[in-house]
Scaffold this motif. Structure first.
Motif, PDB file in Angstrom:
ATOM      1  N   ILE A  49       6.602 -18.823  -2.871  1.00  0.00           N
ATOM      2  CA  ILE A  49       5.231 -19.202  -2.552  1.00  0.00           C
ATOM      3  C   ILE A  49       4.458 -19.386  -3.850  1.00  0.00           C
ATOM      4  CG2 ILE A  49       4.537 -16.784  -2.248  1.00  0.00           C
ATOM      5  CD1 ILE A  49       2.580 -17.774  -0.045  1.00  0.00           C
ATOM      6  N   ASN A  50       3.611 -20.379  -3.909  1.00  0.00           N
ATOM      7  CA  ASN A  50       2.793 -20.657  -5.101  1.00  0.00           C
ATOM      8  C   ASN A  50       3.649 -20.754  -6.360  1.00  0.00           C
ATOM      9  OD1 ASN A  50       0.555 -20.540  -3.416  1.00  0.00           O
ATOM     10  ND2 ASN A  50       0.079 -18.427  -3.953  1.00  0.00           N
ATOM     11  N   ASN A  51       4.805 -21.383  -6.240  1.00  0.00           N
ATOM     12  CA  ASN A  51       5.745 -21.553  -7.350  1.00  0.00           C
ATOM     13  C   ASN A  51       6.234 -20.225  -7.925  1.00  0.00           C
ATOM     14  OD1 ASN A  51       5.771 -24.413  -7.324  1.00  0.00           O
ATOM     15  ND2 ASN A  51       3.767 -24.404  -8.333  1.00  0.00           N
ATOM     16  N   LEU A  52       6.207 -19.180  -7.127  1.00  0.00           N
ATOM     17  CA  LEU A  52       6.713 -17.866  -7.524  1.00  0.00           C
ATOM     18  C   LEU A  52       7.766 -17.411  -6.523  1.00  0.00           C
ATOM     19  CD1 LEU A  52       3.359 -15.983  -8.232  1.00  0.00           C
ATOM     20  CD2 LEU A  52       4.994 -16.795  -9.949  1.00  0.00           C
ATOM     21  N   ILE A  53       8.727 -16.665  -7.018  1.00  0.00           N
ATOM     22  CA  ILE A  53       9.658 -15.974  -6.137  1.00  0.00           C
ATOM     23  C   ILE A  53       9.151 -14.541  -6.036  1.00  0.00           C
ATOM     24  CG2 ILE A  53      12.020 -15.221  -5.756  1.00  0.00           C
ATOM     25  CD1 ILE A  53      12.890 -17.670  -7.437  1.00  0.00           C
ATOM     26  N   VAL A  54       8.748 -14.164  -4.835  1.00  0.00           N
ATOM     27  CA  VAL A  54       8.117 -12.869  -4.574  1.00  0.00           C
ATOM     28  C   VAL A  54       9.113 -11.977  -3.845  1.00  0.00           C
ATOM     29  CG1 VAL A  54       6.211 -11.688  -3.420  1.00  0.00           C
ATOM     30  CG2 VAL A  54       5.843 -13.950  -4.447  1.00  0.00           C
ATOM     31  N   ASN A 118      -8.560   9.349   9.579  1.00  0.00           N
ATOM     32  CA  ASN A 118      -8.717   8.989  10.977  1.00  0.00           C
ATOM     33  C   ASN A 118      -7.530   8.137  11.411  1.00  0.00           C
ATOM     34  OD1 ASN A 118      -9.434   8.032  13.472  1.00  0.00           O
ATOM     35  ND2 ASN A 118     -11.518   7.435  12.886  1.00  0.00           N
ATOM     36  N   PRO A 119      -6.606   8.699  12.206  1.00  0.00           N
ATOM     37  CA  PRO A 119      -5.419   7.949  12.615  1.00  0.00           C
ATOM     38  C   PRO A 119      -5.740   6.630  13.325  1.00  0.00           C
ATOM     39  CG  PRO A 119      -5.209  10.257  13.233  1.00  0.00           C
ATOM     40  CD  PRO A 119      -6.618  10.059  12.732  1.00  0.00           C
ATOM     41  N   GLN A 120      -6.898   6.545  13.981  1.00  0.00           N
ATOM     42  CA  GLN A 120      -7.273   5.313  14.672  1.00  0.00           C
ATOM     43  C   GLN A 120      -7.551   4.169  13.701  1.00  0.00           C
ATOM     44  OE1 GLN A 120     -10.534   6.709  17.068  1.00  0.00           O
ATOM     45  NE2 GLN A 120      -9.191   7.200  18.791  1.00  0.00           N
ATOM     46  N   ASN A 121      -7.835   4.484  12.449  1.00  0.00           N
ATOM     47  CA  ASN A 121      -8.132   3.457  11.450  1.00  0.00           C
ATOM     48  C   ASN A 121      -6.926   3.097  10.583  1.00  0.00           C
ATOM     49  OD1 ASN A 121     -10.788   3.340  12.273  1.00  0.00           O
ATOM     50  ND2 ASN A 121     -11.487   4.823  10.755  1.00  0.00           N
ATOM     51  N   GLU A 122      -5.801   3.787  10.780  1.00  0.00           N
ATOM     52  CA  GLU A 122      -4.664   3.617   9.874  1.00  0.00           C
ATOM     53  C   GLU A 122      -4.126   2.180   9.860  1.00  0.00           C
ATOM     54  OE1 GLU A 122      -0.272   5.479   8.924  1.00  0.00           O
ATOM     55  OE2 GLU A 122      -1.642   6.572  10.224  1.00  0.00           O
ATOM     56  N   ASN A 123      -3.917   1.582  11.019  1.00  0.00           N
ATOM     57  CA  ASN A 123      -3.394   0.217  11.038  1.00  0.00           C
ATOM     58  C   ASN A 123      -4.359  -0.773  10.385  1.00  0.00           C
ATOM     59  OD1 ASN A 123      -0.857   0.606  12.134  1.00  0.00           O
ATOM     60  ND2 ASN A 123      -1.585   0.421  14.238  1.00  0.00           N
ATOM     61  N   ASN A 124      -5.651  -0.603  10.641  1.00  0.00           N
ATOM     62  CA  ASN A 124      -6.634  -1.489  10.012  1.00  0.00           C
ATOM     63  C   ASN A 124      -6.626  -1.337   8.503  1.00  0.00           C
ATOM     64  OD1 ASN A 124      -7.483  -2.543  12.463  1.00  0.00           O
ATOM     65  ND2 ASN A 124      -9.146  -1.067  12.695  1.00  0.00           N
ATOM     66  N   MET A 125      -6.527  -0.097   8.034  1.00  0.00           N
ATOM     67  CA  MET A 125      -6.495   0.141   6.589  1.00  0.00           C
ATOM     68  C   MET A 125      -5.233  -0.458   5.977  1.00  0.00           C
ATOM     69  SD  MET A 125      -7.068   3.588   4.426  1.00  0.00           S
ATOM     70  CE  MET A 125      -8.807   3.464   4.796  1.00  0.00           C
ATOM     71  N   ASN A 126      -4.088  -0.272   6.630  1.00  0.00           N
ATOM     72  CA  ASN A 126      -2.837  -0.841   6.128  1.00  0.00           C
ATOM     73  C   ASN A 126      -2.914  -2.367   6.086  1.00  0.00           C
ATOM     74  OD1 ASN A 126      -1.832   1.747   5.982  1.00  0.00           O
ATOM     75  ND2 ASN A 126      -0.565   1.577   7.804  1.00  0.00           N
ATOM     76  N   PHE A 127      -3.468  -2.963   7.147  1.00  0.00           N
ATOM     77  CA  PHE A 127      -3.601  -4.415   7.191  1.00  0.00           C
ATOM     78  C   PHE A 127      -4.503  -4.918   6.066  1.00  0.00           C
ATOM     79  CE2 PHE A 127      -5.728  -8.297   8.510  1.00  0.00           C
ATOM     80  CZ  PHE A 127      -4.644  -9.115   8.757  1.00  0.00           C
ATOM     81  N   GLN A 128      -5.629  -4.253   5.855  1.00  0.00           N
ATOM     82  CA  GLN A 128      -6.550  -4.678   4.801  1.00  0.00           C
ATOM     83  C   GLN A 128      -5.898  -4.574   3.428  1.00  0.00           C
ATOM     84  OE1 GLN A 128      -9.687  -6.193   4.986  1.00  0.00           O
ATOM     85  NE2 GLN A 128      -9.114  -6.544   2.867  1.00  0.00           N
ATOM     86  N   GLN A 129      -5.136  -3.499   3.198  1.00  0.00           N
ATOM     87  CA  GLN A 129      -4.479  -3.373   1.906  1.00  0.00           C
ATOM     88  C   GLN A 129      -3.363  -4.406   1.761  1.00  0.00           C
ATOM     89  OE1 GLN A 129      -3.204   0.558   0.587  1.00  0.00           O
ATOM     90  NE2 GLN A 129      -3.642  -0.142  -1.491  1.00  0.00           N
ATOM     91  N   ALA A 130      -2.644  -4.708   2.836  1.00  0.00           N
ATOM     92  CA  ALA A 130      -1.626  -5.766   2.785  1.00  0.00           C
ATOM     93  C   ALA A 130      -2.277  -7.103   2.442  1.00  0.00           C
ATOM     94  CB  ALA A 130      -0.880  -5.852   4.117  1.00  0.00           C
ATOM     95  N   LEU A 131      -3.443  -7.369   3.003  1.00  0.00           N
ATOM     96  CA  LEU A 131      -4.165  -8.594   2.695  1.00  0.00           C
ATOM     97  C   LEU A 131      -4.592  -8.615   1.223  1.00  0.00           C
ATOM     98  CD1 LEU A 131      -5.309 -11.240   3.776  1.00  0.00           C
ATOM     99  CD2 LEU A 131      -7.350  -9.979   4.484  1.00  0.00           C
ATOM    100  N   ASP A 132      -5.039  -7.484   0.718  1.00  0.00           N
ATOM    101  CA  ASP A 132      -5.401  -7.388  -0.712  1.00  0.00           C
ATOM    102  C   ASP A 132      -4.182  -7.690  -1.587  1.00  0.00           C
ATOM    103  OD1 ASP A 132      -7.976  -6.681   0.047  1.00  0.00           O
ATOM    104  OD2 ASP A 132      -7.677  -4.528  -0.328  1.00  0.00           O
ATOM    105  N   LEU A 133      -3.020  -7.161  -1.211  1.00  0.00           N
ATOM    106  CA  LEU A 133      -1.795  -7.421  -1.960  1.00  0.00           C
ATOM    107  C   LEU A 133      -1.410  -8.904  -1.873  1.00  0.00           C
ATOM    108  CD1 LEU A 133       0.311  -4.268  -0.962  1.00  0.00           C
ATOM    109  CD2 LEU A 133      -0.922  -4.667  -3.122  1.00  0.00           C
ATOM    110  N   PHE A 134      -1.531  -9.472  -0.687  1.00  0.00           N
ATOM    111  CA  PHE A 134      -1.232 -10.898  -0.501  1.00  0.00           C
ATOM    112  C   PHE A 134      -2.102 -11.741  -1.422  1.00  0.00           C
ATOM    113  CE2 PHE A 134      -1.878 -14.997   1.523  1.00  0.00           C
ATOM    114  CZ  PHE A 134      -0.596 -15.376   1.852  1.00  0.00           C
ATOM    115  N   ASN A 135      -3.347 -11.359  -1.581  1.00  0.00           N
ATOM    116  CA  ASN A 135      -4.273 -12.116  -2.425  1.00  0.00           C
ATOM    117  C   ASN A 135      -3.964 -12.004  -3.916  1.00  0.00           C
ATOM    118  OD1 ASN A 135      -5.749 -13.305  -0.350  1.00  0.00           O
ATOM    119  ND2 ASN A 135      -7.041 -11.493  -0.124  1.00  0.00           N
ATOM    120  N   LEU A 136      -3.060 -11.116  -4.289  1.00  0.00           N
ATOM    121  CA  LEU A 136      -2.618 -11.018  -5.692  1.00  0.00           C
ATOM    122  C   LEU A 136      -1.595 -12.091  -6.040  1.00  0.00           C
ATOM    123  CD1 LEU A 136      -2.196  -7.147  -6.058  1.00  0.00           C
ATOM    124  CD2 LEU A 136      -4.085  -8.569  -6.916  1.00  0.00           C
ATOM    125  N   ILE A 137      -1.037 -12.726  -5.030  1.00  0.00           N
ATOM    126  CA  ILE A 137       0.028 -13.716  -5.241  1.00  0.00           C
ATOM    127  C   ILE A 137      -0.581 -15.040  -5.683  1.00  0.00           C
ATOM    128  CG2 ILE A 137       1.944 -14.961  -4.162  1.00  0.00           C
ATOM    129  CD1 ILE A 137       2.189 -12.521  -2.251  1.00  0.00           C
TER     130      ILE A 137
END
Length: 137
Positions: A49-54, A118-137
């Motif tokens: 992706i974006n001329n990179l092998i990730v 708060n266990p109810q927020n865990e998936n949202n937090m993980n998703f947001q951090q995954a999105l932050d990581l994706f934006n580093l690419i």
């Protein structure tokens, strides 16, 4: 190798889930259809992706898990890698990723896994951090 990103925290804090969500996002961005997989399973994946092998390795509890990821990254000639490790002061997984970085002449960019009480927020937090990581690419 251009960039090594270590996602670190103690066990059972969502590193694997977060990196699997990143894999899901990259599947959507590169092939348009995510594969059916469990976000709790340890896996390795590579994308162009974006001329990179990730490369992504979700296993990071110990030296052997990170070593396996490093071998995978090298075999796939990755430019940018994301690898889970335990706490940044951990003796095994962190040392192996640091050693890998020295072999490639670049530093590890350490990112601490965001956590919630708060266990109810865990998936949202993980998703947001995954999105932050994706934006580093």
């Amino acid at each position: 190798m251009k960039t090594i990103i270590g996602l670190y925290e103690s066990g059972e804090k969502g590193k694997t889930s977060t990196l699997n969500m990143l894999i899901y996002m990259l599947e959507m961005a590169t092939i348009g259809t995510p594969r059916n997989h469990n976000i709790l399973n340890n896996r390795q994946a590579v994308f162009k992706i974006n001329n990179l092998i990730v490369g992504i390795g979700t296993q990071g509890d110990d030296w052997d898990g990170v070593d396996n990821n490093c071998n995978f990254f090298d075999a796939n000639h990755c430019d940018l890698v994301f690898c889970a490790t335990r706490k940044k002061s951990d003796s095994g997984s962190v040392q192996r990723l640091e050693q890998y970085a020295v072999q490639h002449g670049i530093p590890v960019t350490w990112i601490r896994k965001n956590i919630t009480n708060n266990p109810q927020n865990e998936n949202n937090m993980n998703f947001q951090q995954a999105l932050d990581l994706f934006n580093l690419i």
